[in-house]
Enzyme design. Structure first.
Site, PDB file in Angstrom:
ATOM      1  N   HIS A 220      30.636  41.626  49.152  1.00 53.28           N
ATOM      2  CA  HIS A 220      31.634  40.756  48.521  1.00 53.28           C
ATOM      3  C   HIS A 220      32.859  40.541  49.400  1.00 53.28           C
ATOM      4  O   HIS A 220      33.762  39.806  49.023  1.00 53.28           O
ATOM      5  CB  HIS A 220      32.092  41.352  47.180  1.00 53.28           C
ATOM      6  CG  HIS A 220      32.963  42.566  47.367  1.00 53.28           C
ATOM      7  ND1 HIS A 220      32.445  43.808  47.633  1.00 53.28           N
ATOM      8  CD2 HIS A 220      34.309  42.714  47.357  1.00 53.28           C
ATOM      9  CE1 HIS A 220      33.436  44.678  47.762  1.00 53.28           C
ATOM     10  NE2 HIS A 220      34.582  44.040  47.603  1.00 53.28           N
TER      11      HIS A 220
HETATM   12  C1  UD1 Z   1      38.977  42.045  45.191  1.00 58.48           C
HETATM   13  C2  UD1 Z   1      39.804  42.774  46.238  1.00 58.48           C
HETATM   14  C3  UD1 Z   1      38.905  43.605  47.120  1.00 58.48           C
HETATM   15  C4  UD1 Z   1      38.018  44.529  46.310  1.00 58.48           C
HETATM   16  C5  UD1 Z   1      37.275  43.719  45.248  1.00 58.48           C
HETATM   17  C6  UD1 Z   1      36.516  44.644  44.355  1.00 58.48           C
HETATM   18  C7  UD1 Z   1      41.812  41.610  47.012  1.00 58.48           C
HETATM   19  C8  UD1 Z   1      42.435  40.883  48.138  1.00 58.48           C
HETATM   20  N1  UD1 Z   1      40.510  41.835  47.091  1.00 58.48           N
HETATM   21  O1  UD1 Z   1      38.111  41.141  45.876  1.00 58.48           O
HETATM   22  O2  UD1 Z   1      39.698  44.395  47.974  1.00 58.48           O
HETATM   23  O3  UD1 Z   1      37.106  45.138  47.161  1.00 58.48           O
HETATM   24  O4  UD1 Z   1      38.223  42.989  44.457  1.00 58.48           O
HETATM   25  O5  UD1 Z   1      35.457  44.004  43.745  1.00 58.48           O
HETATM   26  O6  UD1 Z   1      42.473  41.992  46.097  1.00 58.48           O
HETATM   27  N2  UD1 Z   1      35.398  36.561  40.205  1.00 58.48           N
HETATM   28  C9  UD1 Z   1      34.812  36.327  38.981  1.00 58.48           C
HETATM   29  N3  UD1 Z   1      34.957  37.286  38.029  1.00 58.48           N
HETATM   30  C10 UD1 Z   1      35.636  38.424  38.222  1.00 58.48           C
HETATM   31  C11 UD1 Z   1      36.228  38.648  39.461  1.00 58.48           C
HETATM   32  C12 UD1 Z   1      36.106  37.708  40.446  1.00 58.48           C
HETATM   33  O7  UD1 Z   1      34.187  35.304  38.759  1.00 58.48           O
HETATM   34  O8  UD1 Z   1      35.729  39.240  37.302  1.00 58.48           O
HETATM   35  C13 UD1 Z   1      35.266  35.526  41.274  1.00 58.48           C
HETATM   36  C14 UD1 Z   1      36.273  34.400  41.119  1.00 58.48           C
HETATM   37  O9  UD1 Z   1      35.709  33.233  41.615  1.00 58.48           O
HETATM   38  C15 UD1 Z   1      37.377  34.868  42.062  1.00 58.48           C
HETATM   39  C16 UD1 Z   1      36.586  35.501  43.193  1.00 58.48           C
HETATM   40  O10 UD1 Z   1      35.489  36.128  42.529  1.00 58.48           O
HETATM   41  O11 UD1 Z   1      38.163  33.801  42.499  1.00 58.48           O
HETATM   42  C17 UD1 Z   1      37.347  36.499  44.000  1.00 58.48           C
HETATM   43  O12 UD1 Z   1      37.955  37.455  43.165  1.00 58.48           O
HETATM   44  P1  UD1 Z   1      39.229  38.276  43.679  1.00 58.48           P
HETATM   45  O13 UD1 Z   1      39.610  39.272  42.666  1.00 58.48           O
HETATM   46  O14 UD1 Z   1      40.277  37.350  44.155  1.00 58.48           O
HETATM   47  O15 UD1 Z   1      38.676  38.994  44.962  1.00 58.48           O
HETATM   48  P2  UD1 Z   1      37.439  39.954  45.124  1.00 58.48           P
HETATM   49  O16 UD1 Z   1      36.498  39.346  46.089  1.00 58.48           O
HETATM   50  O17 UD1 Z   1      36.912  40.367  43.802  1.00 58.48           O
HETATM   51  N1  UDP Z   2      29.775  48.994  41.352  1.00 61.29           N
HETATM   52  C1  UDP Z   2      29.235  48.806  40.074  1.00 61.29           C
HETATM   53  N2  UDP Z   2      28.298  47.830  39.888  1.00 61.29           N
HETATM   54  C2  UDP Z   2      27.841  47.057  40.898  1.00 61.29           C
HETATM   55  C3  UDP Z   2      28.376  47.262  42.197  1.00 61.29           C
HETATM   56  C4  UDP Z   2      29.350  48.235  42.386  1.00 61.29           C
HETATM   57  O1  UDP Z   2      29.601  49.520  39.157  1.00 61.29           O
HETATM   58  O2  UDP Z   2      26.983  46.178  40.642  1.00 61.29           O
HETATM   59  C5  UDP Z   2      30.839  49.997  41.515  1.00 61.29           C
HETATM   60  C6  UDP Z   2      30.535  51.113  42.472  1.00 61.29           C
HETATM   61  O3  UDP Z   2      30.105  52.251  41.783  1.00 61.29           O
HETATM   62  C7  UDP Z   2      31.843  51.369  43.207  1.00 61.29           C
HETATM   63  C8  UDP Z   2      32.691  50.158  42.935  1.00 61.29           C
HETATM   64  O4  UDP Z   2      31.943  49.319  42.079  1.00 61.29           O
HETATM   65  O5  UDP Z   2      32.536  52.476  42.682  1.00 61.29           O
HETATM   66  C9  UDP Z   2      32.984  49.451  44.217  1.00 61.29           C
HETATM   67  O6  UDP Z   2      33.638  48.267  43.941  1.00 61.29           O
HETATM   68  P1  UDP Z   2      33.632  47.046  44.927  1.00 61.29           P
HETATM   69  O7  UDP Z   2      32.474  47.127  45.828  1.00 61.29           O
HETATM   70  O8  UDP Z   2      33.754  45.841  44.073  1.00 61.29           O
HETATM   71  O9  UDP Z   2      35.019  47.190  45.682  1.00 61.29           O
HETATM   72  P2  UDP Z   2      35.550  48.053  46.912  1.00 61.29           P
HETATM   73  O10 UDP Z   2      35.206  49.475  46.671  1.00 61.29           O
HETATM   74  O11 UDP Z   2      34.935  47.488  48.148  1.00 61.29           O
HETATM   75  O12 UDP Z   2      36.998  47.782  46.882  1.00 61.29           O
END
Ligand code: UD1
Ligand code: UDP
Length: 385
Positions: A220
Site C-alpha cells: 500500500h
Molecule cells: C496511511 C499512512 C501510512 C500507513 C497506512 C496504513 C500517511 C501519509 N500514510 O496510508 O503511513 O502505512 O495509512 O494503512 O499517513 N482508503 C479507503 N478507506 C480507508 C482508508 C483509505 O478507501 O479506510 C483509500 C482512499 O482512497 C484514500 C487512500 O486509500 O484516499 C489513501 O489513504 P490514506 O489514509 O491517505 O493513506 P494510506 O495509503 O492508507
Molecule cells: N493488517 C490487517 N489486515 C490486513 C493487512 C494488515 O489486519 O489485511 C494489519 C497487520 O496485522 C499490521 C497492520 O495491519 O499490524 C499493518 O498496517 P499497514 O500495513 O496498513 O500499515 P503500516 O504498518 O505499513 O503503517
C-alpha cells in the site's frame, strides 16, 4: 475586546491523557495501551481522526480488539486529497477537542499523517506530546512517513522507542525530549491476540488453505502503488513467484491499492495469474492467523515486517530500504524492491532461511511501561489501587 488566548496554561491542564488514532496500524498499536489505561484510574479519551474509515480498515479493528468506541471522531477527513489538506483538517479538528478537554499529554503512535496532526495540535497548545514508536528512520526522503516521524520526534517530550537502535537514531539527531526504550506495543498486541485468533478465526478453512502451504502479499506504500510501473512490477513479480513455487499467493489489497489497480487497468493482469488470489483487506484476528500460518510474506508494510518476525515467517520486503533494519541484520527479512526478477530471487533465498529469529521489537510489555512512565512523569495523582 477580550483577547483570545491561543495556548493553555499549566494550571488549566487536567490529569487526563489523550490518545490519537486514525489508521489501521494506529488502532492496533494503541490497543494494548488503551487496555492498560483501562486498568488504572486515569482519565483518558480517544480521538479518532477518521483518516481510515472503511469498515475493514477501521470499525472491524475496534470489534476484533474489543476496544471501546472513541470519545471523539472527526468527520469528512476521507474527502481530503492531499497530505497538507488531510493533515490540516485533522489538526484543526484535534485542536478544538484539546481546547475543550485540556489533557496533560497527547499520545501519538507511528508515522501516519494523523499522528503529525495530533502532535502538532498538542505542541501548539503547550500540551505534552508522547510519541510511541519513536526514532524509526528509513532515511528515504520520498516517504511521507519519514517526514512525519522526524517532525513528531522533534516536538515530543517523551519518546517511547522500540529498541536501542531507535534510541541511537534519536540521539544522533539531538532530539529535545526524554527517551525511553519500552519495546513496541505491536508485540503486546500480537501476544495478546494470537491465541484468540487461533480460536476465533476460520480464515484458512474459509479460503481452503493449508498451514505453511501458501504465501501472502500486502502492498500500500505511496511510492509503490501510486506508480503504475512499480505496482505493475510487483504484480509481475508475483506472477513469477506463482509460476516458480506453485503456491497460492493471497493478496490482501488495501483500499488505496485497489483504487490504483482499477485506475491503472491492472485487473486483467491479476485475473489471469494462476494461484494469485486478490481479496479485500481483512480484520486483525484473521490477518494474524493467516500471517502466522503462511510460508512466506511479501510486503511493503512496516507493521507486517515486524509481525512476520514476531510470528517467525520469512519476509520479502518490496522496498529499497526499511526502518526495521534489525530484521535484515537477523536475516529474517530481505529487501527486494519492486523488480520482478529480484522478487523471485529474494523469495528463493528466504525460503531457505534457517537462522535464529530473535525478539528485536520487545517482550510484550511495552504498553505497561509506557503507562507507568506517564504516571511518573506527567500525571500527578496515584492511580493504581
Ligand atoms: C496511511 C499512512 C501510512 C500507513 C497506512 C496504513 C500517511 C501519509 N500514510 O496510508 O503511513 O502505512 O495509512 O494503512 O499517513 N482508503 C479507503 N478507506 C480507508 C482508508 C483509505 O478507501 O479506510 C483509500 C482512499 O482512497 C484514500 C487512500 O486509500 O484516499 C489513501 O489513504 P490514506 O489514509 O491517505 O493513506 P494510506 O495509503 O492508507
Ligand atoms: N493488517 C490487517 N489486515 C490486513 C493487512 C494488515 O489486519 O489485511 C494489519 C497487520 O496485522 C499490521 C497492520 O495491519 O499490524 C499493518 O498496517 P499497514 O500495513 O496498513 O500499515 P503500516 O504498518 O505499513 O503503517
Amino acid at each position: 475586546m477580550r483577547l483570545q488566548t491561543k495556548i493553555l496554561s499549566k494550571e488549566e491542564l487536567q490529569d487526563k491523557i489523550c490518545v490519537i488514532v486514525g489508521t489501521r496500524p494506529g488502532i492496533i498499536m494503541f490497543s494494548p495501551i488503551i487496555r492498560e489505561l483501562k486498568k488504572t484510574k486515569y482519565k483518558f479519551f480517544v480521538i479518532h481522526t477518521g483518516q481510515h474509515y472503511s469498515y475493514n480498515m477501521d470499525k472491524k479493528f475496534f470489534e476484533d480488539l474489543n476496544l471501546p468506541e472513541p470519545e471523539y471522531k472527526l468527520e469528512n477527513i476521507k474527502n481530503c486529497k492531499f497530505h497538507g489538506e488531510q493533515t490540516a483538517k485533522m489538526l484543526e479538528g484535534i485542536e478544538k477537542i484539546l481546547l475543550k478537554e485540556k489533557p496533560k499529554i497527547v499520545l501519538v503512535g507511528g508515522d501516519a499523517n494523523c499522528n503529525l496532526a495530533g502532535a502538532l495540535a498538542a505542541r501548539k497548545l503547550h500540551i505534552k506530546v508522547g510519541h510511541v514508536e519513536a526514532g524509526e528512520r528509513s532515511y528515504d526522503w520520498r516517504m511521507p512517513e519519514e517526514h512525519n516521524r522526524r517532525m513528531i520526534d522533534h516536538i515530543s517530550e517523551y519518546l517511547f522507542c522500540t529498541n536501542e537502535k531507535s534510541k541511537q537514531n534519536l540521539l544522533k539527531e539531538n532530539v529535545l525530549g526524554k527517551i525511553f526504550v519500552t519495546g513496541n506495543p505491536i508485540v503486546d498486541a500480537a501476544y495478546q491476540n494470537r491465541e484468540i485468533a487461533k480460536k476465533n478465526s476460520n480464515i484458512l478453512k474459509q479460503w481452503n488453505l493449508k498451514e505453511k502451504d501458501y504465501f501472502i502479499l500486502t502492498t500500500h506504500r505511496e511510492e509503490n502503488v501510486d506508480s503504475k510501473e512499480n505496482l505493475e512490477n510487483i504484480i509481475l513479480g508475483m506472477k513469477n513467484v506463482c509460476r516458480k513455487f506453485r503456491k497460492k499467493v493471497i493478496f490482501l489489497a488495501h483500499p488505496r491499492t485497489q483504487k490504483r489497480i482499477e485506475q491503472f487497468g491492472l485487473n486483467e493482469l491479476i485475473k489471469f495469474i494462476p494461484n494469485f488470489i486478490m481479496k479485500d483487506a481483512i480484520g486483525y484476528l484473521d490477518f494474524i492467523n493467516l500471517l502466522s500460518n503462511a510460508k512466506l510474506v511479501f510486503t511493503d508494510s512496516g507493521g507486517v515486517q515486524q509481525e512476520a518476525c514476531i510470528f517467525k515467517v520469512p519476509c520479502v520486503t518490496l522496498r529499497e530500504n526499511t526502518e526495521w533494519v534489525e530484521t535484515i541484520e537477523l536475516g529474517v527479512n530481505i529487501l527486494a524492491g519492486t523488480n520482478p526478477d529480484k522478487i523471485v530471487n529474494c523469495a528463493e533465498k528466504m525460503l531457505l532461511f534457517e537462522g535464529k529469529w530473535g525478539e528485536p521489537f520487545g517482550d510484550g510489555k511495552a504498553a505497561e511501561r509506557i503507562v507507568y512512565i506517564i504516571s511518573k512523569e506527567v500525571i500527578s495523582w496515584k492511580v493504581w489501587d
